[in-house]
Design a protein around this motif. Structure first.
Motif, PDB file in Angstrom:
ATOM      1  N   GLU A  21      -1.577  -1.292   9.997  1.00 40.22           N
ATOM      2  CA  GLU A  21      -2.971  -1.518   9.609  1.00 40.22           C
ATOM      3  C   GLU A  21      -3.155  -1.637   8.098  1.00 40.22           C
ATOM      4  N   ILE A  22      -2.179  -1.196   7.332  1.00 40.72           N
ATOM      5  CA  ILE A  22      -2.327  -1.083   5.881  1.00 40.72           C
ATOM      6  C   ILE A  22      -2.619  -2.412   5.176  1.00 40.72           C
ATOM      7  N   PRO A  23      -1.887  -3.505   5.434  1.00 42.27           N
ATOM      8  CA  PRO A  23      -2.189  -4.742   4.693  1.00 42.27           C
ATOM      9  C   PRO A  23      -3.646  -5.197   4.825  1.00 42.27           C
ATOM     10  N   THR A  24      -4.184  -5.154   6.024  1.00 38.49           N
ATOM     11  CA  THR A  24      -5.579  -5.542   6.232  1.00 38.49           C
ATOM     12  C   THR A  24      -6.516  -4.574   5.528  1.00 38.49           C
ATOM     13  N   GLU A  25      -6.211  -3.300   5.628  1.00 46.32           N
ATOM     14  CA  GLU A  25      -7.039  -2.274   5.004  1.00 46.32           C
ATOM     15  C   GLU A  25      -7.057  -2.421   3.478  1.00 46.32           C
ATOM     16  N   GLN A  28      -9.267  -5.312   2.399  1.00 42.47           N
ATOM     17  CA  GLN A  28     -10.694  -5.044   2.574  1.00 42.47           C
ATOM     18  C   GLN A  28     -11.193  -3.956   1.630  1.00 42.47           C
ATOM     19  N   THR A  29     -10.385  -2.937   1.401  1.00 44.54           N
ATOM     20  CA  THR A  29     -10.820  -1.772   0.640  1.00 44.54           C
ATOM     21  C   THR A  29     -10.546  -1.884  -0.855  1.00 44.54           C
ATOM     22  N   PHE A  30      -9.441  -2.516  -1.223  1.00 43.53           N
ATOM     23  CA  PHE A  30      -9.026  -2.571  -2.628  1.00 43.53           C
ATOM     24  C   PHE A  30      -8.851  -4.011  -3.108  1.00 43.53           C
ATOM     25  N   PHE A  45       0.047   3.453  -7.079  1.00 38.00           N
ATOM     26  CA  PHE A  45      -1.241   4.024  -6.689  1.00 38.00           C
ATOM     27  C   PHE A  45      -1.427   3.949  -5.178  1.00 38.00           C
ATOM     28  N   LEU A  46      -1.215   2.750  -4.626  1.00 39.25           N
ATOM     29  CA  LEU A  46      -1.418   2.553  -3.190  1.00 39.25           C
ATOM     30  C   LEU A  46      -0.395   3.318  -2.354  1.00 39.25           C
ATOM     31  N   ILE A  94       2.709  -2.490   1.919  1.00 34.78           N
ATOM     32  CA  ILE A  94       1.913  -2.486   0.685  1.00 34.78           C
ATOM     33  C   ILE A  94       2.238  -3.710  -0.161  1.00 34.78           C
ATOM     34  N   LYS A  95       3.516  -4.016  -0.293  1.00 36.12           N
ATOM     35  CA  LYS A  95       3.930  -5.178  -1.089  1.00 36.12           C
ATOM     36  C   LYS A  95       3.333  -6.470  -0.515  1.00 36.12           C
ATOM     37  N   SER A  96       3.344  -6.600   0.803  1.00 38.73           N
ATOM     38  CA  SER A  96       2.811  -7.828   1.414  1.00 38.73           C
ATOM     39  C   SER A  96       1.302  -7.962   1.164  1.00 38.73           C
ATOM     40  N   ALA A  97       0.619  -6.843   1.062  1.00 38.99           N
ATOM     41  CA  ALA A  97      -0.831  -6.879   0.852  1.00 38.99           C
ATOM     42  C   ALA A  97      -1.200  -7.215  -0.584  1.00 38.99           C
ATOM     43  N   ILE A  98      -0.392  -6.776  -1.540  1.00 37.88           N
ATOM     44  CA  ILE A  98      -0.767  -6.998  -2.940  1.00 37.88           C
ATOM     45  C   ILE A  98      -0.163  -8.271  -3.525  1.00 37.88           C
TER      46      ILE A  98
END
Length: 99
Positions: A21-25, A28-30, A45-46, A94-98
């Motif tokens: 769930e982290i990449p989507t979160e 949306q959140t950060f 940080f994340l 986390i890396k994929s999300a940022i």
């Protein structure tokens, strides 16, 4: 702490679900983490943030699953150890999300 393998397996599945769930979160959140939180290293940080969130969620999950009291059966260091077994999955999420 986890004498019953079904509890350990269940906790492991919970952690895996949370990591997925982290990449989507994060998106949306950060959305503007560097500007809003004024941090130079958004990954660190994340990573710290989600270690804490998953640990907190895992503790609540275990308390409900085992009906134990927080002072007795549940060892937060063992929870942290289980989370750390998924370190690379968390890192990749986390890396994929940022990026």
């Amino acid at each position: 702490m986890f004498h019953e393998s079904s509890i350990r397996k269940s906790l492991d599945e919970y952690i895996k679900r949370r990591i997925l769930e982290i990449p989507t979160e994060i998106k949306q959140t950060f959305p503007n983490i560097k500007q809003i939180w004024k941090c130079s290293d958004e990954f660190s940080f994340l990573y710290g943030y989600y270690i804490g969130k998953i640990e907190e969620g895992a503790l609540r999950y275990l308390l409900k699953a085992t009906r134990a009291s927080a002072g007795g059966y549940v060892d937060t260091f063992e929870i942290r150890g289980i989370i750390e077994t998924h370190k690379m999955e968390l890192h990749d999420a986390i890396k994929s999300a940022i990026n």
